[in-house]
Motif scaffolding. Sequence first.
Motif, PDB file in Angstrom:
ATOM      1  N   MET A  86       0.849  -1.180   0.000  1.00 13.77           N
ATOM      2  CA  MET A  86       0.000   0.000   0.000  1.00 13.77           C
ATOM      3  C   MET A  86       0.891   1.238   0.000  1.00 13.77           C
ATOM      4  N   GLY A  87       0.552   2.216  -0.821  1.00 18.24           N
ATOM      5  CA  GLY A  87       1.323   3.446  -0.873  1.00 18.24           C
ATOM      6  C   GLY A  87       0.476   4.564  -1.461  1.00 18.24           C
ATOM      7  N   PHE A  88       1.103   5.728  -1.644  1.00 16.78           N
ATOM      8  CA  PHE A  88       0.410   6.897  -2.188  1.00 16.78           C
ATOM      9  C   PHE A  88       1.228   7.465  -3.334  1.00 16.78           C
ATOM     10  N   ALA A  89       0.540   7.820  -4.422  1.00 18.77           N
ATOM     11  CA  ALA A  89       1.232   8.369  -5.579  1.00 18.77           C
ATOM     12  C   ALA A  89       1.696   9.798  -5.321  1.00 18.77           C
ATOM     13  N   PHE A  90       0.909  10.588  -4.547  1.00 16.40           N
ATOM     14  CA  PHE A  90       1.248  11.990  -4.270  1.00 16.40           C
ATOM     15  C   PHE A  90       1.112  12.256  -2.772  1.00 16.40           C
ATOM     16  N   PRO A  91       2.018  11.738  -1.958  1.00 17.76           N
ATOM     17  CA  PRO A  91       1.883  11.891  -0.501  1.00 17.76           C
ATOM     18  C   PRO A  91       1.940  13.337  -0.019  1.00 17.76           C
ATOM     19  N   LEU A  92       2.522  14.240  -0.809  1.00 15.28           N
ATOM     20  CA  LEU A  92       2.581  15.648  -0.393  1.00 15.28           C
ATOM     21  C   LEU A  92       1.195  16.282  -0.298  1.00 15.28           C
TER      22      LEU A  92
ATOM     23  N   LEU B   2      -6.957  12.581  -3.218  1.00 16.77           N
ATOM     24  CA  LEU B   2      -6.009  13.397  -3.964  1.00 16.77           C
ATOM     25  C   LEU B   2      -4.586  12.838  -3.850  1.00 16.77           C
ATOM     26  N   ALA B   3      -4.260  12.241  -2.724  1.00 16.08           N
ATOM     27  CA  ALA B   3      -2.923  11.660  -2.525  1.00 16.08           C
ATOM     28  C   ALA B   3      -2.697  10.417  -3.388  1.00 16.08           C
ATOM     29  N   GLY B   4      -3.757   9.874  -3.933  1.00 18.59           N
ATOM     30  CA  GLY B   4      -3.614   8.740  -4.845  1.00 18.59           C
ATOM     31  C   GLY B   4      -3.227   7.448  -4.164  1.00 18.59           C
ATOM     32  N   PRO B   5      -4.082   6.897  -3.288  1.00 21.64           N
ATOM     33  CA  PRO B   5      -3.749   5.599  -2.691  1.00 21.64           C
ATOM     34  C   PRO B   5      -3.643   4.521  -3.756  1.00 21.64           C
ATOM     35  N   GLN B   6      -2.681   3.642  -3.598  1.00 19.43           N
ATOM     36  CA  GLN B   6      -2.480   2.578  -4.580  1.00 19.43           C
ATOM     37  C   GLN B   6      -1.908   1.354  -3.891  1.00 19.43           C
ATOM     38  N   MET B   7      -2.185   0.199  -4.489  1.00 21.97           N
ATOM     39  CA  MET B   7      -1.757  -1.064  -3.899  1.00 21.97           C
ATOM     40  C   MET B   7      -0.958  -1.864  -4.918  1.00 21.97           C
ATOM     41  N   ASP B   8       0.129  -2.449  -4.451  1.00 20.84           N
ATOM     42  CA  ASP B   8       0.976  -3.267  -5.305  1.00 20.84           C
ATOM     43  C   ASP B   8       0.263  -4.585  -5.616  1.00 20.84           C
ATOM     44  N   ARG B   9       0.077  -4.846  -6.896  1.00 20.78           N
ATOM     45  CA  ARG B   9      -0.623  -6.052  -7.323  1.00 20.78           C
ATOM     46  C   ARG B   9       0.276  -6.889  -8.233  1.00 20.78           C
ATOM     47  N   GLN B  10      -0.078  -8.151  -8.352  1.00 21.89           N
ATOM     48  CA  GLN B  10       0.644  -9.066  -9.224  1.00 21.89           C
ATOM     49  C   GLN B  10      -0.320  -9.608 -10.260  1.00 21.89           C
TER      50      GLN B  10
ATOM     51  N   GLN C  29      -2.324  -0.756  -8.431  1.00 21.26           N
ATOM     52  CA  GLN C  29      -3.765  -0.600  -8.619  1.00 21.26           C
ATOM     53  C   GLN C  29      -4.218   0.655  -7.897  1.00 21.26           C
ATOM     54  N   SER C  30      -4.785   1.593  -8.628  1.00 19.04           N
ATOM     55  CA  SER C  30      -5.224   2.850  -8.050  1.00 19.04           C
ATOM     56  C   SER C  30      -6.507   2.656  -7.238  1.00 19.04           C
ATOM     57  N   LEU C  31      -6.554   3.274  -6.037  1.00 16.19           N
ATOM     58  CA  LEU C  31      -7.706   3.109  -5.139  1.00 16.19           C
ATOM     59  C   LEU C  31      -8.365   4.451  -4.791  1.00 16.19           C
ATOM     60  N   TRP C  32      -8.009   5.529  -5.502  1.00 15.03           N
ATOM     61  CA  TRP C  32      -8.502   6.849  -5.128  1.00 15.03           C
ATOM     62  C   TRP C  32     -10.030   6.949  -5.206  1.00 15.03           C
ATOM     63  N   ALA C  33     -10.656   6.134  -6.071  1.00 19.97           N
ATOM     64  CA  ALA C  33     -12.103   6.246  -6.255  1.00 19.97           C
ATOM     65  C   ALA C  33     -12.876   5.911  -4.983  1.00 19.97           C
ATOM     66  N   TRP C  34     -12.332   5.033  -4.130  1.00 20.23           N
ATOM     67  CA  TRP C  34     -13.064   4.634  -2.925  1.00 20.23           C
ATOM     68  C   TRP C  34     -13.168   5.782  -1.917  1.00 20.23           C
TER      69      TRP C  34
END
Length: 307
Positions: free
Chosen positions: A1-7, A63-71, A285-290
Amino acid sequence: MGFAFPLAFLLLPLPFLVRLLPAAAARGGLIVPPQVFGGLVANARRGGWWLSALAWVLLIVALAGPQMDRQSSLLPASGRDIVLALDLSGSMEKQDFALDGQPISRLNAVKRVASAFVAARKGDRIGLVVFGDRAYFAQPVTFDVAAVARAIDEVQIGISGRATAISDGLGLAMRRLAVSDAPTRVVVLLSDGVDTSGKVGSVDAARLAAEHGIRVHTIALGPDDLETQPKSRDAVDAKTLRDVAEASGGTTFRVRGMADLEAMAATLDELEPNPGERPPLRFWQSLWAWPGALALVLLLLAGWRRG
């Protein structure tokens, strides 16, 4: 789990900072009709401020763009096109192979190994040519290796005649690969007989394949060959198949039984590395929509509470 734009999280205290500004600083700001945000303001004054605050936090999270590492279960394309040219002459009916102690025909032995070989090659594009008196594509070159494996399981002797037009099968496979833009192009040619009805010499066709950058691996199938048993009715022309492989820069395999056939498939995997052995694709995988959707629900709820 991470963020594309943490700032983006630096914007969290913005509403509180705005409240600290003097009233004069609001002059010249954007004027919004009271019908738009009036309900939210009134609701906040009645103790529903927490809905607005939570909605703001969720908007910042989105807005920070949460995202999850997927395989991915999909494999990247290998850049390799392979066409199997399979002999369906009448001699393939001969039951001189054994599986689990029971005799099976040459064709059924090939089906068992070839279909498993093809099904495991996700990432390659595979096609199937069958030949007897004449040659035709039983399955066009495709990434759908499961469809090619099914086509191998379903082929029957007699659908292309009962003779052995090796050069015609090789030529048809070559014509398809010659127009391919794949960096690696391979023909796997399997026969258990002698070229009896081809219009062009098999070795000449192999030299032409080499000129087009096509490598041909050949499989000489059957217990007897013309070199050791020249009078055998079902002897395979192993020498010609060997010359075909050498002329094109490929490898030849002599298969006399089921064990040889399975060993051939394993060796062929080493010569043309199986893309299934590579690590799968990884992606974010982008999760910002949730959080964005939840923030919208909270804002609608805050407006509804006005009434």
